[in-house]
Design an enzyme around this catalytic site. Sequence first.
Site, PDB file in Angstrom:
ATOM      1  CE1 TYR A  69      -3.838   2.356   0.812  1.00  0.00           C
ATOM      2  CE2 TYR A  69      -2.338   3.289   2.435  1.00  0.00           C
ATOM      3  CZ  TYR A  69      -3.506   3.371   1.703  1.00  0.00           C
ATOM      4  OH  TYR A  69      -4.332   4.454   1.847  1.00  0.00           O
ATOM      5  CE  LYS A 110      -3.510   5.017  -1.537  1.00  0.00           C
ATOM      6  NZ  LYS A 110      -4.559   5.545  -2.424  1.00  0.00           N
TER       7      LYS A 110
HETATM    8  N1  LIG Z   1      -9.482   6.214   5.352  1.00  0.00           N
HETATM    9  C1  LIG Z   1      -8.209   6.565   5.560  1.00  0.00           C
HETATM   10  O1  LIG Z   1      -7.750   6.674   6.696  1.00  0.00           O
HETATM   11  C2  LIG Z   1      -7.319   6.868   4.371  1.00  0.00           C
HETATM   12  C3  LIG Z   1      -6.069   7.439   4.625  1.00  0.00           C
HETATM   13  C4  LIG Z   1      -5.226   7.731   3.551  1.00  0.00           C
HETATM   14  C5  LIG Z   1      -5.633   7.450   2.253  1.00  0.00           C
HETATM   15  N2  LIG Z   1      -6.858   6.883   2.055  1.00  0.00           N
HETATM   16  C6  LIG Z   1      -7.220   6.607   0.661  1.00  0.00           C
HETATM   17  O2  LIG Z   1      -8.461   7.204   0.378  1.00  0.00           O
HETATM   18  C7  LIG Z   1      -9.084   6.508  -0.685  1.00  0.00           C
HETATM   19  C8  LIG Z   1     -10.519   6.215  -0.339  1.00  0.00           C
HETATM   20  O3  LIG Z   1     -10.554   5.299   0.718  1.00  0.00           O
HETATM   21  P1  LIG Z   1     -11.642   5.402   1.886  1.00  0.00           P
HETATM   22  O4  LIG Z   1     -10.907   5.630   3.135  1.00  0.00           O
HETATM   23  O5  LIG Z   1     -12.720   6.350   1.497  1.00  0.00           O
HETATM   24  O6  LIG Z   1     -12.175   3.899   1.957  1.00  0.00           O
HETATM   25  P2  LIG Z   1     -13.496   3.242   1.343  1.00  0.00           P
HETATM   26  O7  LIG Z   1     -13.269   1.777   1.457  1.00  0.00           O
HETATM   27  O8  LIG Z   1     -14.689   3.814   1.989  1.00  0.00           O
HETATM   28  O9  LIG Z   1     -13.472   3.688  -0.181  1.00  0.00           O
HETATM   29  C9  LIG Z   1     -12.710   3.040  -1.149  1.00  0.00           C
HETATM   30  C10 LIG Z   1     -13.573   2.910  -2.394  1.00  0.00           C
HETATM   31  O10 LIG Z   1     -12.779   2.318  -3.425  1.00  0.00           O
HETATM   32  C11 LIG Z   1     -13.547   1.290  -4.018  1.00  0.00           C
HETATM   33  N3  LIG Z   1     -12.690   0.242  -4.531  1.00  0.00           N
HETATM   34  C12 LIG Z   1     -11.914  -0.623  -3.818  1.00  0.00           C
HETATM   35  N4  LIG Z   1     -11.329  -1.504  -4.637  1.00  0.00           N
HETATM   36  C13 LIG Z   1     -11.735  -1.185  -5.891  1.00  0.00           C
HETATM   37  C14 LIG Z   1     -11.487  -1.734  -7.167  1.00  0.00           C
HETATM   38  N5  LIG Z   1     -10.734  -2.845  -7.309  1.00  0.00           N
HETATM   39  N6  LIG Z   1     -12.057  -1.168  -8.256  1.00  0.00           N
HETATM   40  C15 LIG Z   1     -12.845  -0.074  -8.131  1.00  0.00           C
HETATM   41  N7  LIG Z   1     -13.150   0.468  -6.942  1.00  0.00           N
HETATM   42  C16 LIG Z   1     -12.581  -0.074  -5.845  1.00  0.00           C
HETATM   43  C17 LIG Z   1     -14.421   0.742  -2.902  1.00  0.00           C
HETATM   44  O11 LIG Z   1     -15.561   0.033  -3.409  1.00  0.00           O
HETATM   45  C18 LIG Z   1     -14.781   2.001  -2.137  1.00  0.00           C
HETATM   46  O12 LIG Z   1     -15.969   2.606  -2.590  1.00  0.00           O
HETATM   47  C19 LIG Z   1      -8.232   5.259  -0.953  1.00  0.00           C
HETATM   48  O13 LIG Z   1      -7.394   5.478  -2.061  1.00  0.00           O
HETATM   49  C20 LIG Z   1      -7.417   5.146   0.315  1.00  0.00           C
HETATM   50  O14 LIG Z   1      -6.211   4.470   0.106  1.00  0.00           O
HETATM   51  C21 LIG Z   1      -7.709   6.586   3.076  1.00  0.00           C
END
Ligand SMILES: NC(=O)c1ccc[n+]([C@@H]2O[C@H](COP(=O)([O-])OP(=O)(O)OC[C@H]3O[C@@H](n4cnc5c(N)ncnc54)[C@H](O)[C@@H]3O)[C@@H](O)[C@H]2O)c1
Length: 248
Positions: free
Chosen positions: A149, A153
């Site tokens: 991951y 990123k």
């Molecule tokens: N939540 C955190 O603490 C955090 C921190 C840093 C970065 N992020 C990043 O933010 C972004 C959104 O994550 P989130 O926290 O909202 O989580 P989340 O799980 O709510 O959202 C992720 C979304 O991506 C979709 N997804 C996953 N795999 C997929 C695939 N193979 N094809 C198409 N869609 C896919 C999921 O269905 C979901 O709707 C991600 O890139 C994550 O890495 C999140």
Amino acid sequence: MGTLEGKTALVTGAASGIGRAVAARFATEGARLLVADRNAEGLALVASGLGARAFAYDAAIPGDAARMAAAAVATAGRLDILVNVAGAYHRAHFALLATADWERILRVNLTAVAETCQAALPALLAARGVIVNTASTAAVAGIAYAAPYAAAKAGVVALTRTLAAEFAHEGLRVNAVAPGRVRTAIAAGLAPLADAREGLARHPAKLAGFAEGAEPEAVAGVYAWLAGPDASYVTGQLVLADGGWSAG
Ligand SMILES: NC(=O)c1ccc[n+]([C@@H]2O[C@H](COP(=O)([O-])OP(=O)(O)OC[C@H]3O[C@@H](n4cnc5c(N)ncnc54)[C@H](O)[C@@H]3O)[C@@H](O)[C@H]2O)c1
């Protein structure tokens, strides 16, 4: 009048969490929305609530992100803003990490983002548009048990800077947001890891509120700012929205 009035935006990962909050914020700012996600059911709900067009795809399947982006552009006839939010996390001891998991996480978080950017590029260049990618604090600091991951990123940050440099002279801006801990399905779905060493992962409890994390809406405005006219001179940047995690 909203800051994104008259703009057409494609938001991936829009079925939940940060992507859903970004889509809702962009709608408030007046953007015409195209939303994409693997979760077709959740996506349909978001799309109907926002009056958006929905595009189901699976970023883990080679070429499917490019197919989705091309279909979205063809449907709308133009694209001003691409926001890549879809992502997946995998927590594992590095010594036990399976190559298949490494490749899946790299593909979903990095390769599919590159595919989406490439497929949307002609329309974005025609519009002198904007790309906003989603990195993570894992791209800028070591986080135990997050090797694929974090590597993906960090790749998103490098991709962002490269595209910014390559297309600045054509009016395309490319930036990334690095959220800190946000209360979403990804964060909630991380089961405890067997034999993990307590305190090895960086979780600075000294920061007020960090353990609880932020609501997705707390970072959605950063995406709206980067996509909008107030950031017209900002490109190639990584904006950390982490409640101060990286500051201390
Ligand atoms: N939540 C955190 O603490 C955090 C921190 C840093 C970065 N992020 C990043 O933010 C972004 C959104 O994550 P989130 O926290 O909202 O989580 P989340 O799980 O709510 O959202 C992720 C979304 O991506 C979709 N997804 C996953 N795999 C997929 C695939 N193979 N094809 C198409 N869609 C896919 C999921 O269905 C979901 O709707 C991600 O890139 C994550 O890495 C999140």
